[in-house]
Motif scaffolding. Structure first.
Motif, PDB file in Angstrom:
ATOM      1  N   VAL A  83      43.026   7.753 -58.422  1.00 34.29           N
ATOM      2  CA  VAL A  83      43.724   6.961 -57.409  1.00 34.29           C
ATOM      3  C   VAL A  83      42.818   6.722 -56.210  1.00 34.29           C
ATOM      4  O   VAL A  83      42.763   5.609 -55.674  1.00 34.29           O
ATOM      5  CB  VAL A  83      45.040   7.664 -56.998  1.00 34.29           C
ATOM      6  N   LEU A  84      42.077   7.731 -55.788  1.00 34.79           N
ATOM      7  CA  LEU A  84      41.172   7.591 -54.650  1.00 34.79           C
ATOM      8  C   LEU A  84      40.079   6.560 -54.927  1.00 34.79           C
ATOM      9  O   LEU A  84      39.807   5.683 -54.093  1.00 34.79           O
ATOM     10  CB  LEU A  84      40.537   8.939 -54.309  1.00 34.79           C
ATOM     11  N   VAL A  85      39.476   6.622 -56.098  1.00 29.22           N
ATOM     12  CA  VAL A  85      38.433   5.651 -56.454  1.00 29.22           C
ATOM     13  C   VAL A  85      39.021   4.242 -56.530  1.00 29.22           C
ATOM     14  O   VAL A  85      38.398   3.274 -56.069  1.00 29.22           O
ATOM     15  CB  VAL A  85      37.762   6.050 -57.786  1.00 29.22           C
ATOM     16  N   SER A  86      40.218   4.117 -57.059  1.00 34.86           N
ATOM     17  CA  SER A  86      40.861   2.802 -57.158  1.00 34.86           C
ATOM     18  C   SER A  86      41.139   2.220 -55.780  1.00 34.86           C
ATOM     19  O   SER A  86      40.889   1.034 -55.541  1.00 34.86           O
ATOM     20  CB  SER A  86      42.164   2.908 -57.939  1.00 34.86           C
ATOM     21  N   ILE A  87      41.649   3.037 -54.873  1.00 31.74           N
ATOM     22  CA  ILE A  87      41.942   2.558 -53.521  1.00 31.74           C
ATOM     23  C   ILE A  87      40.652   2.155 -52.808  1.00 31.74           C
ATOM     24  O   ILE A  87      40.600   1.105 -52.159  1.00 31.74           O
ATOM     25  CB  ILE A  87      42.715   3.631 -52.729  1.00 31.74           C
ATOM     26  N   ILE A 120      37.060  -2.106 -50.677  1.00 36.60           N
ATOM     27  CA  ILE A 120      35.730  -2.740 -50.665  1.00 36.60           C
ATOM     28  C   ILE A 120      35.820  -4.178 -51.160  1.00 36.60           C
ATOM     29  O   ILE A 120      35.200  -5.087 -50.585  1.00 36.60           O
ATOM     30  CB  ILE A 120      34.744  -1.911 -51.507  1.00 36.60           C
ATOM     31  N   ALA A 121      36.604  -4.418 -52.192  1.00 39.78           N
ATOM     32  CA  ALA A 121      36.743  -5.773 -52.733  1.00 39.78           C
ATOM     33  C   ALA A 121      37.399  -6.707 -51.721  1.00 39.78           C
ATOM     34  O   ALA A 121      36.982  -7.868 -51.579  1.00 39.78           O
ATOM     35  CB  ALA A 121      37.554  -5.735 -54.026  1.00 39.78           C
TER      36      ALA A 121
END
Length: 51
Positions: A25-29, A34-35
């Motif tokens: 979840v942290l990497v996805s957020i 960034i995107a």
């Protein structure tokens, strides 16, 4: 009773599974943030170029 044996195994590794879920979840957020930032910057640059 194989079901309960599998359930016990899952419960035994539950802290690792939850940590992996939290990391995912942290990497996805972070990737979404960034995107969005890059998208806004590129769209503003493109709008300024058209003027």
């Amino acid at each position: 009773m194989a079901f309960f044996e599998g359930f016990r195994l899952v419960m035994e590794y539950m802290p690792y599974l939850l940590k992996g879920l939290a990391n995912t979840v942290l990497v996805s957020i972070c990737a979404i943030i960034i995107a969005v930032i890059l998208g806004v910057i590129l769209s503003v640059l493109r709008l300024e170029k058209n003027r």
